[in-house]
Design an enzyme around this catalytic site. Structure first.
Site, short mmCIF file in Angstrom:
data_model
loop_
_atom_site.label_atom_id
_atom_site.label_comp_id
_atom_site.label_asym_id
_atom_site.label_seq_id
_atom_site.Cartn_x
_atom_site.Cartn_y
_atom_site.Cartn_z
N GLU A 23 47.47 60.23 58.85
CA GLU A 23 46.95 60.39 57.77
C GLU A 23 45.76 61.80 58.46
OE1 GLU A 23 44.47 59.50 55.35
OE2 GLU A 23 43.92 56.68 55.75
N LYS A 157 40.45 48.14 52.11
CA LYS A 157 39.37 48.52 51.55
C LYS A 157 38.38 46.76 50.99
CE LYS A 157 40.75 52.72 50.73
NZ LYS A 157 40.19 53.66 49.44
N1 PSU Z 1 39.80 53.74 54.12
C1 PSU Z 1 38.92 54.87 54.68
N2 PSU Z 1 38.68 55.69 54.65
C2 PSU Z 1 39.33 56.55 53.75
C3 PSU Z 1 40.79 55.80 52.76
C4 PSU Z 1 40.88 54.17 53.16
O1 PSU Z 1 37.97 53.48 55.27
O2 PSU Z 1 39.35 57.50 53.76
C5 PSU Z 1 41.21 56.84 52.57
C6 PSU Z 1 42.60 56.96 52.66
O3 PSU Z 1 43.43 58.15 52.98
C7 PSU Z 1 43.89 56.11 51.32
C8 PSU Z 1 42.58 56.59 50.09
O4 PSU Z 1 44.78 56.08 51.53
O5 PSU Z 1 41.74 56.26 50.71
C9 PSU Z 1 42.87 55.64 48.85
O6 PSU Z 1 41.82 56.23 48.22
P1 PSU Z 1 42.46 55.06 46.61
O7 PSU Z 1 41.62 54.51 46.54
O8 PSU Z 1 42.15 56.54 45.86
O9 PSU Z 1 43.83 55.81 46.52
#
Ligand code: PSU
Ligand code: MN
Length: 302
Positions: A23, A157
């Protein structure tokens, strides 16, 4: 949607060689701070290349969906970005965004559209705490259920509702595997305390499981715990997370802005120790993903 392929990715796909998609959000200003983002990108690219696979960074650049960047383009994903989840890709194209940084959901969609079946990231998005009230469930989960992909992550996360994230993946029919480990990892720490549904020991085993998925358009999650030497202290982290989430609520930070905000707070509260941890797990995931991609390519030939 058909992404524009870099020359090495196009070659690898044409000859059945291993490719690992990455990504771009984690390398942009929405993920790791500078200069750790440069380091992380170099280490991930090297981890994949040195194991005999071809790295394929995903992004939307100047309104073009990309899978694999040319060497001199990598610096473009290190800067200011607009976050692009899968649903944002058509908008980023139609409005010709200069740099749409792909999240897991967007990357998985782009990879699968070109027949790339392995993807590496840091941490997956999931069901947010308080989702009962907000409905905030990351599109990352839906993407794993709808695209043919092996996604490799250090669990999800830590500030998410991890039990509900696992429940959601179960409901959506997404297999969840633990790499040489019995617990669902919590990103900065090796264990969330939640048992992993299935433990695996080798890349060959993962390749055989991927070849046996029951649905034609669905994927799976391979979780890899952060290397023990780089793990953060779990109890301190819990405090920091609780504080950061309370701040989000107080300041009205919601939706897609939550992840970058909380990651920034964790960096501050751990005196920057979260950054090497994040780098270490991203590189380690890229290594495992490369081994899995090589095993899948070998299985296809054999
Ligand atoms: N985990 C991290 N850093 C990030 C992300 C996740 O440690 O930058 C990013 C990834 O790209 C993941 C996104 O797909 O956050 C998910 O965001 P949301 O919760 O808004 O879907
Ligand atoms: Mn969300």
């Amino acid at each position: 949607m058909q992404p524009k392929l870099s020359a090495p990715v196009a070659d690898a796909l044409a000859s059945g060689r291993a490719v690992v998609a990455l990504e771009s959000t984690i390398f942009s200003n929405l993920g790791l701070p500078s200069p750790a983002n440069v380091d992380a990108l170099e280490r991930c690219l090297e981890a994949i290349s040195s194991r005999g696979a071809v790295p394929a960074v995903t992004a939307v650049l100047d309104g073009v969906v990309r899978l694999g960047l040319e060497a001199d383009e990598h610096e473009r994903i290190l800067g200011t970005a607009r976050k692009a989840a899968e649903r944002d890709i058509p908008v980023a194209v139609g409005q010709r965004w200069e740099f749409g940084a792909t999240t897991v959901s967007a990357s998985v969609a782009i990879a699968a559209a070109a027949g790339v079946t392995v993807f590496a990231t840091g941490g997956l998005g999931g069901v947010h705490r308080g989702a009962d009230a907000t409905g905030d469930v990351s599109a990352d989960l839906d993407a794993l259920a709808r695209h043919r992909i092996v996604a490799v992550s250090a669990g999800a996360k830590a500030f998410l509702d991890l039990p509900r994230t696992l429940e959601y993946l179960e409901t959506m029919g997404v297999p969840v595997l633990g790499w040489q480990h019995d617990w669902f990892p919590a990103f900065y720490t090796r264990s969330s305390g939640l048992p992993i549904p299935h433990r695996v020991e080798s890349a060959d085993e993962v390749a055989r499981i991927a070849a046996s998925l029951t649905r034609s358009q669905s994927g799976m999650l391979l979780t890899v715990p952060i290397p023990a030497a780089d793990e953060l202290d779990a109890s301190h982290l819990d405090e920091v997370l609780a504080g950061a989430l309370a701040e989000c609520a107080a300041q009205g930070v919601t939706g897609a802005a939550i992840t970058p905000f909380v990651l920034g707070r964790i960096g501050e509260a751990t005196d920057g120790r979260s950054i090497p941890a994040n780098l270490s797990l991203a590189e380690n995931n890229a290594k495992v993903a490369a081994d899995v991609a090589v095993a899948i390519a070998a299985l296809a030939v054999g």
